[in-house]
Design an enzyme around this catalytic site. Structure first.
Site, PDB file in Angstrom:
ATOM      1  N   CYS A  18       0.853  -1.178   0.000  1.00 60.94           N
ATOM      2  CA  CYS A  18       0.000   0.000   0.000  1.00 60.94           C
ATOM      3  C   CYS A  18       0.894   1.235   0.000  1.00 60.94           C
ATOM      4  CB  CYS A  18      -0.899  -0.005   1.235  1.00 60.94           C
ATOM      5  SG  CYS A  18       0.039   0.032   2.788  1.00 60.94           S
ATOM      6  N   HIS A  47       5.783  -5.472   8.510  1.00 60.10           N
ATOM      7  CA  HIS A  47       5.811  -6.869   8.943  1.00 60.10           C
ATOM      8  C   HIS A  47       6.070  -7.793   7.756  1.00 60.10           C
ATOM      9  CE1 HIS A  47       3.515  -6.074  12.945  1.00 60.10           C
ATOM     10  NE2 HIS A  47       4.817  -5.956  13.063  1.00 60.10           N
ATOM     11  N   HIS A  83       3.915   1.404  11.561  1.00 57.12           N
ATOM     12  CA  HIS A  83       2.781   1.113  12.436  1.00 57.12           C
ATOM     13  C   HIS A  83       2.473   2.241  13.409  1.00 57.12           C
ATOM     14  CE1 HIS A  83       5.025  -2.638  11.470  1.00 57.12           C
ATOM     15  NE2 HIS A  83       3.829  -3.011  11.074  1.00 57.12           N
ATOM     16  N   CYS A 105       2.526   5.491   8.943  1.00 53.30           N
ATOM     17  CA  CYS A 105       1.602   5.676   7.821  1.00 53.30           C
ATOM     18  C   CYS A 105       0.696   6.873   8.100  1.00 53.30           C
ATOM     19  CB  CYS A 105       0.756   4.418   7.641  1.00 53.30           C
ATOM     20  SG  CYS A 105      -0.570   4.613   6.436  1.00 53.30           S
ATOM     21  N   HIS A 133      -0.542  -5.615  18.994  1.00 57.21           N
ATOM     22  CA  HIS A 133      -0.128  -5.186  17.658  1.00 57.21           C
ATOM     23  C   HIS A 133       0.542  -3.817  17.778  1.00 57.21           C
ATOM     24  CE1 HIS A 133      -0.340  -3.781  13.499  1.00 57.21           C
ATOM     25  NE2 HIS A 133      -0.480  -5.054  13.154  1.00 57.21           N
ATOM     26  N   GLU A 135       0.568  -1.221  15.975  1.00 58.73           N
ATOM     27  CA  GLU A 135      -0.301  -0.075  15.697  1.00 58.73           C
ATOM     28  C   GLU A 135      -1.191   0.236  16.894  1.00 58.73           C
ATOM     29  OE1 GLU A 135      -4.120   1.124  12.995  1.00 58.73           O
ATOM     30  OE2 GLU A 135      -2.664  -0.244  12.062  1.00 58.73           O
ATOM     31  N   SER A 232       1.634 -10.343  10.212  1.00 55.42           N
ATOM     32  CA  SER A 232       0.974  -9.277   9.456  1.00 55.42           C
ATOM     33  C   SER A 232      -0.532  -9.409   9.629  1.00 55.42           C
ATOM     34  CB  SER A 232       1.343  -9.354   7.971  1.00 55.42           C
ATOM     35  OG  SER A 232       0.493  -8.536   7.194  1.00 55.42           O
ATOM     36  N   ASN A 234      -3.067  -7.654   8.440  1.00 50.94           N
ATOM     37  CA  ASN A 234      -3.902  -7.565   7.239  1.00 50.94           C
ATOM     38  C   ASN A 234      -3.769  -8.802   6.364  1.00 50.94           C
ATOM     39  OD1 ASN A 234      -2.250  -6.769   4.548  1.00 50.94           O
ATOM     40  ND2 ASN A 234      -1.220  -5.878   6.323  1.00 50.94           N
TER      41      ASN A 234
END
Length: 340
Positions: A18, A47, A83, A105, A133, A135, A232, A234
């Site tokens: 992304c 990741h 993250h 991000c 996580h 994030e 990861s 996602n």
């Protein structure tokens, strides 16, 4: 010479990097070009082991905490991962007189701002996400301890007891499953009608787009391969989505050599996608592995064209990054031409 069996590979688009991941990798590479090695990176920049090892070969050194940086190297730049980090991390960097580049991000930064906005309006913040996580740790660390409650499951949402049910706002981890988030939100909004949403959608455009592409390709797939790392978020969600929407089996792999071809059984249609931190060169590698065993026809399954890009840090914008600099992750083959 034996005749290879025909095989259709449905190649999902969009897939892979992304804009936020692409930007984070570029920041490390640009810092190496401008300042020279070593460049320190707090936590895995994204990741993905292949990406991390590729950056290590180019002079990046990965640490989990800033105090791991030797004193004699504290004049070298340090990059914060995509993250995001708690506020305490740049504060620590300032105490150590470190020069840091924040690769968070921009969409994660937006979630941080939404959480702070809720607090400014007197709301307790609910964060929908996964404990541990990076994030989630970063988002919770934007506010003082106790200002954010983490909700991971529908069960959590059913049992949550706030101090003031009329003063609540929520944000979400950007990489969550759209469906999983919807179920938790449905419970919270029924229990707490005054629950205030963020001013903008928290779930990342790329998360939604990759899930939609997997949904479109899943039905009729004998096998759905997702390229991504076990840590990861996602990528793991894409495996779940593939199975939920009709793939006979779905597997998460990091490299082609993890595929046990002898145990796959008969295959006519294989669908292939990649998580947001997985490089295109691994997609190329997997297609090549199938070509060695099958007469492969590529079918592009495209659901949307992504045009998003994010600027790197101002300090790095005068450094030129060439396609060759990114070739270790982007690859050079025909699949690259199919990726939007």
């Amino acid at each position: 010479m034996s005749v290879l069996s025909p095989l259709i590979i449905r190649l999902c688009s969009p897939r892979g990097f992304c804009a936020g991941v692409d930007r984070a990798i570029q920041i490390v590479l640009l810092a190496l070009k401008k300042y020279g090695a070593p460049v320190y990176v707090r936590h895995e920049i994204v990741h993905n082991r292949y990406v991390v090892e590729g950056l290590q070969q180019r002079g990046a050194i990965f640490v989990e905490e800033l105090d791991e940086i030797p004193e004699e190297h504290r004049n070298q730049p340090v990059v914060f991962s995509a993250h995001g980090v708690p506020k305490s991390v740049p504060e620590q960097a300032d105490r150590y007189n470190l020069f840091y580049l924040d690769a968070t991000c921009p969409l994660v930064s937006k979630v941080h701002k939404q959480a702070m906005r809720h607090q400014r309006h007197g709301r307790h913040v609910i964060l929908i996400g996964h404990a541990g996580h990076p994030e989630v740790i970063g988002t919770m660390g934007q506010l003082e301890k106790g200002a954010v409650t983490l909700i991971e499951t529908i069960e959590d949402a059913l049992h949550y007891q706030p101090d003031d049910p009329d003063k609540l706002g929520f944000v979400t981890q950007t990489t969550l499953s759209v469906e999983d988030t919807a179920g938790i939100l449905d419970v919270l909004q029924r229990r707490f009608p005054a629950l205030e949403p963020p001013a903008a959608e928290s779930i990342c455009y790329a998360t939604t787009n990759r899930q939609n592409a997997v949904k479109a390709a899943a039905l009729g797939s004998d096998l759905f391969l997702i390229v991504g790392a076990p840590n990861s978020s996602n990528s793991r969600r894409l495996v779940e989505v593939a199975e939920r929407f009709g793939a006979r089996q779905s597997i998460l792999v990091q490299r082609a050599d993890e595929i046990d071809f002898d145990r796959l059984g008969p295959l006519s249609v294989v669908s292939l996608s990649a998580g947001a931190s997985a490089p295109e060169i691994i997609v190329d590698e997997i297609i090549s592995a199938f070509r060695e065993r099958y007469d492969v026809t590529i079918e592009l399954s495209e659901t949307v064209v992504e045009m998003e890009t994010f600027l790197v840090n101002r300090e790095l914008r005068n450094v030129i990054l060439t396609p060759q600099d990114m070739a270790f992750v982007n690859g050079q083959s025909e699949t690259l031409k199919n990726k939007n």
